[in-house]
Motif scaffolding. Sequence first.
Motif, PDB file in Angstrom:
ATOM      1  N   UNK A  95      -0.027  -7.053  -3.167  1.00 35.39           N
ATOM      2  CA  UNK A  95       0.564  -5.970  -3.941  1.00 35.39           C
ATOM      3  C   UNK A  95       1.991  -5.762  -3.443  1.00 35.39           C
ATOM      4  N   UNK A  96       2.922  -5.580  -4.375  1.00 39.45           N
ATOM      5  CA  UNK A  96       4.332  -5.374  -4.018  1.00 39.45           C
ATOM      6  C   UNK A  96       4.704  -3.956  -4.376  1.00 39.45           C
ATOM      7  N   UNK A  97       5.366  -3.271  -3.453  1.00 39.99           N
ATOM      8  CA  UNK A  97       5.668  -1.857  -3.674  1.00 39.99           C
ATOM      9  C   UNK A  97       6.990  -1.497  -3.003  1.00 39.99           C
ATOM     10  N   UNK A  98       7.956  -1.003  -3.788  1.00 38.85           N
ATOM     11  CA  UNK A  98       9.182  -0.414  -3.251  1.00 38.85           C
ATOM     12  C   UNK A  98       9.905  -1.335  -2.274  1.00 38.85           C
ATOM     13  N   UNK A  99      10.333  -2.506  -2.751  1.00 44.08           N
ATOM     14  CA  UNK A  99      10.995  -3.470  -1.878  1.00 44.08           C
ATOM     15  C   UNK A  99      12.413  -3.030  -1.559  1.00 44.08           C
ATOM     16  N   UNK A 100      12.831  -3.227  -0.311  1.00 45.45           N
ATOM     17  CA  UNK A 100      14.188  -2.981   0.128  1.00 45.45           C
ATOM     18  C   UNK A 100      14.732  -4.253   0.753  1.00 45.45           C
ATOM     19  N   UNK A 117      -6.677  -5.817   1.916  1.00 55.43           N
ATOM     20  CA  UNK A 117      -5.560  -5.947   0.982  1.00 55.43           C
ATOM     21  C   UNK A 117      -4.290  -6.326   1.713  1.00 55.43           C
ATOM     22  N   UNK A 118      -3.298  -6.737   0.952  1.00 55.56           N
ATOM     23  CA  UNK A 118      -2.008  -7.142   1.524  1.00 55.56           C
ATOM     24  C   UNK A 118      -0.915  -6.473   0.700  1.00 55.56           C
ATOM     25  N   UNK A 119      -0.053  -5.700   1.355  1.00 54.59           N
ATOM     26  CA  UNK A 119       0.962  -4.925   0.650  1.00 54.59           C
ATOM     27  C   UNK A 119       2.330  -5.170   1.258  1.00 54.59           C
ATOM     28  N   UNK A 120       3.306  -5.503   0.402  1.00 52.21           N
ATOM     29  CA  UNK A 120       4.701  -5.571   0.813  1.00 52.21           C
ATOM     30  C   UNK A 120       5.364  -4.292   0.350  1.00 52.21           C
ATOM     31  N   UNK A 124       8.633  -1.623   1.008  1.00 51.51           N
ATOM     32  CA  UNK A 124       9.958  -1.468   1.599  1.00 51.51           C
ATOM     33  C   UNK A 124      10.362  -2.764   2.291  1.00 51.51           C
ATOM     34  N   UNK A 125      10.463  -2.765   3.624  1.00 51.83           N
ATOM     35  CA  UNK A 125      10.885  -3.969   4.343  1.00 51.83           C
ATOM     36  C   UNK A 125       9.744  -4.594   5.150  1.00 51.83           C
ATOM     37  N   UNK A 126       8.513  -4.113   4.949  1.00 50.67           N
ATOM     38  CA  UNK A 126       7.438  -4.464   5.874  1.00 50.67           C
ATOM     39  C   UNK A 126       6.174  -4.893   5.127  1.00 50.67           C
ATOM     40  N   UNK A 127       5.480  -5.888   5.728  1.00 53.08           N
ATOM     41  CA  UNK A 127       4.161  -6.308   5.250  1.00 53.08           C
ATOM     42  C   UNK A 127       3.090  -5.465   5.946  1.00 53.08           C
ATOM     43  N   UNK A 128       2.146  -4.929   5.155  1.00 52.78           N
ATOM     44  CA  UNK A 128       1.066  -4.109   5.702  1.00 52.78           C
ATOM     45  C   UNK A 128      -0.291  -4.696   5.302  1.00 52.78           C
ATOM     46  N   UNK A 129      -1.258  -4.500   6.197  1.00 47.64           N
ATOM     47  CA  UNK A 129      -2.612  -4.987   5.970  1.00 47.64           C
ATOM     48  C   UNK A 129      -3.604  -3.865   6.243  1.00 47.64           C
ATOM     49  N   UNK A 130      -4.124  -3.197   5.209  1.00 52.11           N
ATOM     50  CA  UNK A 130      -5.200  -2.226   5.430  1.00 52.11           C
ATOM     51  C   UNK A 130      -6.495  -2.982   5.715  1.00 52.11           C
ATOM     52  N   UNK A 131      -7.168  -2.609   6.796  1.00 52.95           N
ATOM     53  CA  UNK A 131      -8.351  -3.369   7.217  1.00 52.95           C
ATOM     54  C   UNK A 131      -9.291  -2.482   8.015  1.00 52.95           C
ATOM     55  N   UNK A 132     -10.560  -2.860   8.009  1.00 57.85           N
ATOM     56  CA  UNK A 132     -11.514  -2.195   8.899  1.00 57.85           C
ATOM     57  C   UNK A 132     -11.403  -2.854  10.261  1.00 57.85           C
ATOM     58  N   UNK A 133     -11.213  -2.019  11.301  1.00 59.34           N
ATOM     59  CA  UNK A 133     -11.061  -2.516  12.668  1.00 59.34           C
ATOM     60  C   UNK A 133     -12.371  -2.293  13.425  1.00 59.34           C
TER      61      UNK A 133
END
Length: 314
Positions: A127-132, A176-179, A181-190
Amino acid sequence: MYNPTTRLLTILELLQSRGEISGLELAQILEVEVRSIRRYIMMLRDMGIPIDGERGRHGGYSLRPGFRLPPLMFNANEITAVIMGLIITRELGITSIPAIESAAAKIERVLPAKLRQSTDALRRSLTVDSIQFGVRNIPNEWVVLFSLAIEEGKCLRITYRSGQDDITERTIAPYGLLLHARTWYLPAYCYLREDMRVFRLDRVKSVAATTQTFTKPVNFDARAIVLDSLAQLPGTQLFEVLVHAPLLTVQEYISPSTAILENRGGETLMRCYSDSADWLARYLTRVELPFTVLANDELRDALRSLADEILGSL
């Protein structure tokens, strides 16, 4: 719709696929005048492409018999970069979605099965969101590995550096995988913390596949989880701007990947999470729609500084 380079490539593709095509038809397809087509043909000939032409009202162009352009060859990293570029282009609304889907389909038709599996997983999980500008880079092979793990429901083993520089070994179930602003994020169960966590991929030190499986929650919204997490982080701010134009009008200028847009009875609320007020100030000056800053003071100060900078250059 087309730039000069795209027109040249389109002409080449049409000549190879159709054998012969008239200048008038090329002009209609590329939305230019016939004399422009003659100029493009001359450019291709100057590049060494043997194009024959038949004069007259019904004359056309064709590649010399026996001439074929070699196919483009990409390695795994290059394919990942191309597909990511297409996804980002689609989310930013830079060009039409049918054109993007067509380009992706052409690429995927000629890919080996393993690479096609990787690109399919990437398209479904990213998913791509608010790229800088200035996105924090991560290895392309990691993007593929995370995407495949999300698609196949496979846990990963990561070494992670926290914001306090603590290093931990964790087993995670990536959802999920989200880009953003300037950062890649990974929401995950830890499994270490026994709870949901949002990981920054530029803080991952190593990653490895495991045989452990998981089932992703139904209707999981990676974007909502990441934005909710960011709102609670120090240094990340919520900016709210009321744009004095209807939602449909604002959507022509601001894509959903740049900010959250909400209809406010003839006006539009623009909500954006970021760590850079300066970036947002410069972005708003290019929107060409009147607006009022609702939150916050840092954005107001950034706009004032930008206005002083512009006035000082006159």
